[in-house]
Structure formats: structure tokens, C-alpha cells
Design a protein around this motif. Structure first.
Motif, PDB file in Angstrom:
ATOM      1  N   LEU B 333      16.215   9.628   9.660  1.00 57.76           N
ATOM      2  CA  LEU B 333      15.212   8.103   9.330  1.00 57.76           C
ATOM      3  C   LEU B 333      13.854   8.806   9.339  1.00 57.76           C
ATOM      4  N   VAL B 334      13.038   8.319   8.389  1.00 56.37           N
ATOM      5  CA  VAL B 334      11.733   8.551   8.579  1.00 56.37           C
ATOM      6  C   VAL B 334      11.089   7.218   8.191  1.00 56.37           C
ATOM      7  N   ILE B 335      10.070   6.783   8.645  1.00 57.55           N
ATOM      8  CA  ILE B 335       9.551   5.703   8.562  1.00 57.55           C
ATOM      9  C   ILE B 335       7.934   5.783   8.448  1.00 57.55           C
ATOM     10  N   SER B 336       7.352   5.734   7.334  1.00 58.89           N
ATOM     11  CA  SER B 336       5.785   5.946   7.505  1.00 58.89           C
ATOM     12  C   SER B 336       5.114   4.801   7.381  1.00 58.89           C
ATOM     13  N   SER B 337       4.381   4.593   8.673  1.00 60.83           N
ATOM     14  CA  SER B 337       3.673   3.537   9.262  1.00 60.83           C
ATOM     15  C   SER B 337       1.953   3.669   9.279  1.00 60.83           C
ATOM     16  N   ILE B 338       1.661   4.072   7.933  1.00 60.26           N
ATOM     17  CA  ILE B 338       0.099   4.760   8.119  1.00 60.26           C
ATOM     18  C   ILE B 338      -0.922   3.753   7.394  1.00 60.26           C
ATOM     19  N   GLY B 339      -0.376   2.743   7.129  1.00 60.59           N
ATOM     20  CA  GLY B 339      -1.399   1.401   6.591  1.00 60.59           C
ATOM     21  C   GLY B 339      -0.911   0.713   5.283  1.00 60.59           C
ATOM     22  N   TYR B 340      -1.193  -0.386   5.380  1.00 63.77           N
ATOM     23  CA  TYR B 340      -0.655  -1.389   4.086  1.00 63.77           C
ATOM     24  C   TYR B 340      -1.952  -0.926   3.131  1.00 63.77           C
ATOM     25  N   ARG B 341      -2.023  -1.310   1.894  1.00 64.52           N
ATOM     26  CA  ARG B 341      -2.942  -1.204   0.821  1.00 64.52           C
ATOM     27  C   ARG B 341      -3.157  -2.458  -0.186  1.00 64.52           C
ATOM     28  N   SER B 342      -4.306  -3.071  -0.336  1.00 63.83           N
ATOM     29  CA  SER B 342      -4.463  -3.873  -1.234  1.00 63.83           C
ATOM     30  C   SER B 342      -4.245  -3.383  -2.968  1.00 63.83           C
ATOM     31  N   LEU B 343      -3.807  -4.186  -3.665  1.00 61.10           N
ATOM     32  CA  LEU B 343      -3.806  -4.169  -5.090  1.00 61.10           C
ATOM     33  C   LEU B 343      -4.988  -4.700  -5.707  1.00 61.10           C
ATOM     34  N   LEU B 344      -4.886  -4.430  -7.057  1.00 62.63           N
ATOM     35  CA  LEU B 344      -6.209  -4.948  -7.918  1.00 62.63           C
ATOM     36  C   LEU B 344      -5.266  -6.051  -8.831  1.00 62.63           C
ATOM     37  N   ILE B 345      -5.215  -7.261  -8.612  1.00 56.91           N
ATOM     38  CA  ILE B 345      -4.493  -8.351  -9.498  1.00 56.91           C
ATOM     39  C   ILE B 345      -5.105  -8.809 -10.805  1.00 56.91           C
TER      40      ILE B 345
END
Lengths: 158, 470
Positions: B333-345
């Protein structure tokens, strides 16, 4: 937040789901008008606001009950899950406030503008011996858990 | 106010009309500040989901219920006479930003960060690799994540990243079920975790102990987590205690706690506790992901290849530099917790795709008068609720300054929610009001009561709408 009605509550710290022995602060209110304690708050504009609280109430309870308008104060409602009730005392008063638990210190450590005489208002319970206390509301309630820039600033300054 | 224009009486509403897009802390704190500061502002909050509160509902860990107390103050704001909540409205699809600009004097974008930073390594799309945001969304009942079905049948899980989200994931993976079953964690997640065979979680960071991004409360929770023992590498902490005396108190206390956990010989009681612990966790430092490896001829994760780093520089500015060495860690199990990211709506908006934020100055979106932003879409996806609160208050202050100076013209008559709701009706979109949300809230709370939980969350938009709108 003075435009909104808060139900004054028993101040309590969240019981941690841990094995460590923490002192959990329970403040209970005694509503006897002859028994009041005078508290002076210095707000962020430098104005002094003098109010009275009852022994056993926390400073957060006093802020809420007296409708004091400190932006964002007490976001987690006294459960040691934020640092927005950060208050600063003078050296002498700080000593009178007693020991700080690890749990409070952990959240206090995240407060913006932390000093050696800082405490969280939700953990300070009034007693007659604190009569006339002065508590300063520091600038900006931003928690330290923010951007890298803030990390650089806070890492190197006291 | 009554205007008489060439013999005709026109009622014009003097009240500034503002709309907020997003009902998490960014949106609600901005709304709160504006309503309080100006007795004439009328505010509408639009939210894509039928339910409000954003990451307070979907991000805060189930075993941190106190952090969710802010919902009380948001509820008061939503029920204020000058505030309206419209859930189930997708800004960008059901209604455009331009249409909102037409109808309101000002628009505030507080739609947060719903995307992920990717590791950008081969094997990232193998079975067994998840983004922390999706894993957290899964155990917190985010409708989009309910089909995640993470495979918890392996012994070791590796989490990339050492912020508080990474610590939350580690804690939820290893916490005793007895602790979790009285929280608002979703029932499917609870059942999956009850069957989980994960016994060991490594929380991996590119740099060293002095650069760790999580905070002391979360580390202490891991140290004290029943049924678990710490597994650190003393070599990772060489030279650390020597530099501690000049470090500010918060960083010092946090590092001392790690040092104690990693290096100190535990007392008898703690030794006993560790002996009987069936699960373990540890930090691993100076490691960056290079590749996720699969079992031969399958799609399943069998290991992660990590590059070994050394540090150049010190303190918060220290950089991780590759040494050329690599190391493989067996895991399923690999969980990448390196940041959320905003999207352009909306393509009409400016966007800084490097920082993944909307370019702004104190909340005023660049080149876009009348449109503001607050929360993570303004500053990037870091910080706790109190950080967002401050950032939202700042945006509100900027808007008020603009109203006072005339930079924001609030004299024109604007139709506000009247025209927007009519538009939505025409498009077959039925907004969920705050009273409708309270029906959902009531159903969830009742279902939870039956199970000894604060609530049992509804897991799909369909179910939410069914309760809200019948």
C-alpha cells in the motif's frame, strides 16, 4: 463574533485518546454576583476592556459571555484543538496562572506571535487571586501550520 | 430607497449583494466577516455538493471531532437573515462566473483544492497506490471516493509526505477499531479497517527530522496510540540534539519528542506496552519516491523504490539532494500525501499553475475587478482552519475597503439570487437550501445514534438529494 448568540458552556478540554497522563482542565461556573473577578483585556487596537467574570469560568467563557468582539477568538470552542484564544500576560501574572499541560503547550506552540508569557484563554480559570488581571489579545490568530514562508519566519524568530 | 426617474418610481435595493463559491471554512469565514462588518450586505453561498462545510466534513479526521466545532459558528452564519445557502450548484457547469458577476456586486471564490499533487513516478497508477486526499475522502464519506476500495491486505504501508494529513492517514490505518467505531468514520471504511492486515506504516519524507511538516499534537497521538510501537532509525537523528538549543520552542519540543521516541531507552511500563503491541509505525527520512514496483506479471504493488537524499543547508531552507543511492521497501500500500492542488473552474479566470492558486493581491483576483478569493485557492493548500479563517477575514477586509473607496461599485441594482435561481430552474438544477441540509443532518445523526456514532454519513449525492428534496 458578537453578532451571534453563543450558549455559554462548561469549558472543557478534549479528553485525549492517549495513554499519557494529562491534567484535564474542567472549569465550573459559580454564578454569585458578590464573587466576581475583574479582568482587563487589551484588544488588538490597544483599547482596554474591563469586564467581570465568575471564579471557575475560563477566560474564553468570559469573552463569550461578555460578548467581547475579538475576531476569530475561540474557534474550537475551548477543546484544545486550535490556538485562537491565545492571550499574553505580564511576567508576574503569568507565574500566578500555574502549570501548563503538554496538551495546552502543544496547541500554544502553534500560536502566531508566541511569547514566553503566552497562554490559551480556554485553559485559564478565574479565581479571586487573579483579580485585576490584564490579558492582551495578540495580533492575528493565524496558526503556525501554514505556508513555507511562515515556516521560515517562525523557525528563526522567537 | 425610492428613485423617481422621469415620472417612474423605481425601487432600488441599496444592499450590496455578494456571492461566495464554496462552503468550507474559506467561504464561511468570509461570509461571516462580511455580514458582521456591514449591516446591509446580503450574501449567497453556492456549494457544489448537497452538503456544506467542505474539508471540515471531508478532511478533518474522524477522531478529531473537536476540530469540527467550527460547524456551529458556520451554522449560525448560514441561518442569518442576510445569508442564504444554495447546495447542489456546480459553479462552472450549472452557472458561470460571468453570470454570477452579472447578478452580484462581488463574487468570492473559495472552492479550495480538490486535486492532487502527483509524485510523477512510474508505477503511480498501480493497484495499491492512492492519493492521501482520496484515502481521507474515502474514510470521511466524500461521495467521489466511495468506490476507492483500498486494498488493506498487505502488511506494510508506505506514506510519502510527513504533514498532518500523512499522520492522520497513519493513525487511521493503525488505530484500534474500538477507538474508531464511535467516530463518524463511514461504516464501509470501518468494516474495511476491521479486516485490515496492515501492521506497519512508514511515513517517509525527503528531508530530515528538523524539516518535518507535521505538528507535535499529531506526533504525540502516534506515540501514544494503543496497540502500536514506534520503529525509528537512530542514525536518522545523528547531530540533531546538538543544534536544538538555538531553535525556537515549538520546533524544539517537537524534535525532542521525536528524539525521545527514537533514542531513549523506554521505562519498564513502556517496554511492556511495546512488547505487547502488534502494530508499528515509524518516520523514514532523506528518501524520495522514484518508482512503485509491481509483483511480476501483475498490477499489484509489491515495493517502492526510494532515492536516498542528503541535506544541503539547514533549517527550513534545507534542500534534499540526490546521492545516487536507491533503496527498495517492500509494501503493498502506497499513499502519497504530498499536497492537495487547486483546479481552475472557469477558463476566464487567471491561474498560476505552478503554485496552483488564483493570482491575487490580498484576496483581490488579478485583472478581475469584483472577483475575490479566500481559503486554499487563494494561498495554496496548507494551513489549518484558523489559518484559513485569517486569510478569509483578510479577503473580506479587502472587499470592504473596496466598497468604501468606491473601487467596488455597489450602487447599481443587482438581482442576486433571484436571477440565479431562475436561471438554475431553467437548467433543471434544484438547489439544496440550508433547511434541506438540516434534513440530511437529522437523518445522519439519527442513523449514527443507533450505532453509537455522532453521525452515519450519507455516502452518495443521490441519497443526499433524496432526503433533502422529498
Amino acid at each position: 463574533m458578537s453578532a451571534f448568540l453563543f450558549v455559554p458552556s462548561l469549558c472543557r478540554a478534549a479528553l485525549p485518546l492517549t495513554l499519557c497522563c494529562c491534567v484535564v482542565v474542567f472549569c465550573t461556573s459559580h454564578h454569585r454576583s458578590d464573587n466576581k473577578v475583574t479582568v482587563n483585556f487589551i484588544n488588538r487596537d490597544g483599547d482596554r476592556i474591563t469586564v467581570k467574570g465568575s471564579p471557575g469560568e475560563s477566560l474564553l467563557d468570559v469573552v463569550i459571555n461578555e460578548d467581547l468582539d475579538f475576531d476569530g477568538f475561540g474557534a474550537c470552542e475551548g477543546t484544545l484543538a486550535c490556538s485562537t484564544c491565545h492571550l499574553i500576560f505580564d511576567e508576574e501574572m503569568y507565574k500566578k496562572l500555574g502549570p501548563v499541560t503538554d496538551e495546552e503547550m502543544d496547541m500554544l506552540d502553534l500560536a502566531y506571535g508566541l511569547t514566553d508569557t503566552s497562554r490559551l484563554g480556554c485553559q485559564i480559570c478565574l479565581s479571586k487571586s487573579l483579580e485585576g488581571m490584564v490579558a492582551r489579545v495578540p495580533e492575528s490568530v493565524a496558526d503556525i501550520r501554514q505556508t513555507k514562508d511562515a515556516e521560515v519566519v517562525s523557525f528563526y524568530k522567537h | 430607497m425610492l428613485h423617481l426617474v422621469s415620472g417612474q418610481a423605481l425601487f432600488s435595493s441599496c444592499s450590496p449583494k455578494v456571492c461566495v463559491v464554496g462552503s468550507g471554512p474559506g467561504g464561511f469565514y468570509t461570509a461571516q466577516h462580511l455580514i458582521k462588518a456591514r449591516p446591509d450586505v446580503e450574501l449567497d453561498i453556492y456549494e457544489r455538493l448537497p452538503v456544506p462545510f467542505g474539508l471540515v466534513r471531508f478532511g478533518v479526521a474522524p477522531d478529531h471531532p473537536e476540530v469540527k466545532n467550527v460547524i456551529n459558528t458556520f451554522t449560525q452564519t448560514a441561518k442569518h437573515s442576510r445569508c442564504n445557502f444554495y447546495g447542489n450548484v456546480n459553479v462552472g457547469r450549472d452557472v458561470t462566473i460571468n453570470e454570477l458577476k452579472e447578478a452580484y456586486h462581488a463574487v468570492v471564490l473559495s472552492y479550495g483544492a480538490e486535486g492532487n499533487r502527483t509524485m510523477g513516478v512510474p508505477g503511480e497508477d498501480l493497484a495499491g497506490v492512492y492519493a492521501a486526499k482520496d484515502f481521507v475522502g474515502w474514510y470521511n464519506g466524500l461521495p467521489n471516493c466511495r468506490e476507492l476500495n483500498p486494498d488493506l491486505s498487505c502488511e506494510t504501508a508506505v506514506i510519502l509526505g510527513q504533514g498532518n494529513v500523512a499522520l492522520d492517514v497513519a493513525r487511521i490505518l493503525l488505530a484500534p477499531i474500538s477507538m474508531l467505531k464511535s467516530t463518524d468514520i463511514t461504516q464501509p471504511a470501518l468494516e474495511a479497517l476491521a479486516q485490515s492486515q496492515v501492521r506497519r506504516v512508514l511515513i517517509v519524507g525527503r528531508r530530515g527530522p528538523l524539516q518535518i511538516a507535521c505538528t507535535i499534537k499529531e506526533i504525540r497521538e502516534m506515540v501514544n496510540l494503543p496497540g502500536t510501537k514506534p520503529e525509528m532509525l537512530p542514525a536518522d537523528f545523528e547531530g540533531i540534539s546538538e543544534v536544538l538549543k538555538d531553535v525556537p520552542r515549538p520546533r524544539k519540543r517537537l524534535t525532542e519528542l521525536m528524539l525521545k521516541t527514537a533514542l531513549e531507552t523506554p521505562g519498564e511500563k513502556e517496554l511492556e506496552r511495546r512488547k505487547s503491541a502488534s502494530r508499528s509505525w515509524g518516520f523514514r527520512f532523506f528518501r524520495s519516491p522514484v518508482e512503485v514496483l509491481a509483483e511480476p506479471r501483475t498490477n499489484k504493488t509489491s515495493a517502492i523504490r526510494l532515492a536516498v537524499n542528503r541535506l544541503e543547508g539547514s533549517g527550513a531552507d534545507a534542500q534534499a539532494v540526490l546521492t545516487g543511492e536507491v533503496e527498495d521497501v517492500t509494501c503493498g500500500l502506497v499513499i502519497s500525501s504530498i499536497g492537495y492542488r487547486s483546479l481552475l473552474i472557469d477558463p476566464g479566470l487567471p491561474f498560476d499553475s505552478r503554485k496552483a492558486i488564483i493570482p491575487n493581491s490580498m484576496g483581490r483576483i488579478q485583472h478581475t475587478p469584483g472577483v475575490y478569493c479566500s481559503g486554499w485557492v487563494k494561498t495554496g493548500p496548507t494551513g489549518v482552519i484558523a489559518t484559513t479563517m485569517n486569510n478569509s477575514f483578510d479577503t473580506a477586509r479587502s472587499m470592504m475597503e473596496d466598497m468604501d473607496s468606491g473601487a467596488l461599485d455597489v450602487s447599481a441594482v443587482k438581482s442576486g439570487s433571484q436571477s440565479i435561481t431562475a436561471l438554475l430552474r431553467g437548467r433543471g438544477v434544484k438547489p439544496v437550501t440550508f433547511a434541506d441540509w438540516e434534513k440530511i443532518d437529522s437523518v445522519e445523526t439519527k442513523k449514527g445514534e443507533a450505532e453509537g456514532k455522532p453521525r452515519e454519513k450519507l455516502l452518495s449525492v443521490e441519497e443526499m438529494l433524496q432526503v433533502a428534496q422529498t
